[in-house]
Design an enzyme around this catalytic site. Sequence first.
Site, short mmCIF file in Angstrom:
data_model
loop_
_atom_site.label_atom_id
_atom_site.label_comp_id
_atom_site.label_asym_id
_atom_site.label_seq_id
_atom_site.Cartn_x
_atom_site.Cartn_y
_atom_site.Cartn_z
CB CYS A 1 -0.95 0.01 1.20
SG CYS A 1 -2.09 -1.39 1.22
CG HIS B 1 -3.15 3.65 1.86
ND1 HIS B 1 -3.67 3.18 0.67
CD2 HIS B 1 -3.20 2.62 2.74
CE1 HIS B 1 -4.01 1.91 0.82
NE2 HIS B 1 -3.73 1.55 2.06
CG ASN C 1 -6.60 -0.67 1.10
OD1 ASN C 1 -5.86 -0.30 0.20
ND2 ASN C 1 -6.15 -1.08 2.27
#
EC number: 2.3.1.180
Length: 328
Positions: free
Chosen positions: A118, A255, A285
């Site tokens: 990520c 993020h 996500n």
Amino acid sequence: MTQKTVTRAVVIGYGHYLPERVVPNAEFAATLDTSDDWIVSRSGIERRHFAAEGEFTSHLAINAARSALANAGIEADDLDAILVATSTPDLTFPSVATMVQAEIGANRAFGFDVQAVCAGFVFALANANALIVAGQAKRIMVIGAETFSRIMDWTDRSTCVLFGDGAGALILEGQPGTGETSDRGILSADLNSDGRFREMLYVDGGVSSTGTSGKLRMQGNPLFRQAVEKLTSTAETALERAGLTSAQVDWIVPHQANIRIIQGTAKKMGLSMDNVIVTVQDHGNTSAASIPLALSVGADQGKLKQGDLIVTEAIGGGLAWGSVVLRW
């Protein structure tokens, strides 16, 4: 006295791509002990996009790349390099970046992938900045692209409802700056890793271990605690390196993992949620794609304006975390 000049990696174009299929939370309730209320209350996610059968990470990246080229008003042959941040490549090798390079016709560009889960896009941005500052390249396309739907355990309600697919891209160009904090472009970066925490977020397969792609595994509560602390710390470190403070920040573009992590980080930095670009409700996500997706959506919505000071920060499996401070 002659004014000194430095090279800054300035954003000259952006773009994104989302697969057509939109998956609302209600779809999961048919097969799992979950509900829309449960998912929204714990993550802020309302829907996400899933790639179609036969639609790969490279396809998402290529579409985002074309969008960014059109936005920048340049041709693929104007690029010197393509960096793709991804943990879900089409193949073990070659890299997704070389697939993008061939498909868009960037015949002069070299390409490689960056894998920091990520945090991948932040790591790729920092690497692109270093290449530009060093004079190795003048224009670099940096892409975050993922198909995390391909590594989900659909029986695990704690993970499979959180992730989505997508891609976002920025084009950076080396331009002269004064060395002052008023310069446009990347002003600083901070990168970190700590492999002792790898079991908090990992995939239980791989080429040299199982010969399979594996499925994502996550320890949600411990990861949450690490995330807020480390994201705040890296953002503050990057701002300090740039000679700036959080009070001068126009936008945090974090993020997009979980709304509670985003809210917690903004609070610790002393910033209002009015100064945060939030897309997690629509995308879930998307790992390395989440920051460029949020930047592109925020710019399309007219929120990001030239001269705005932006902090991007992310944490992912590894653990790997970091931040980039840039002036739009």
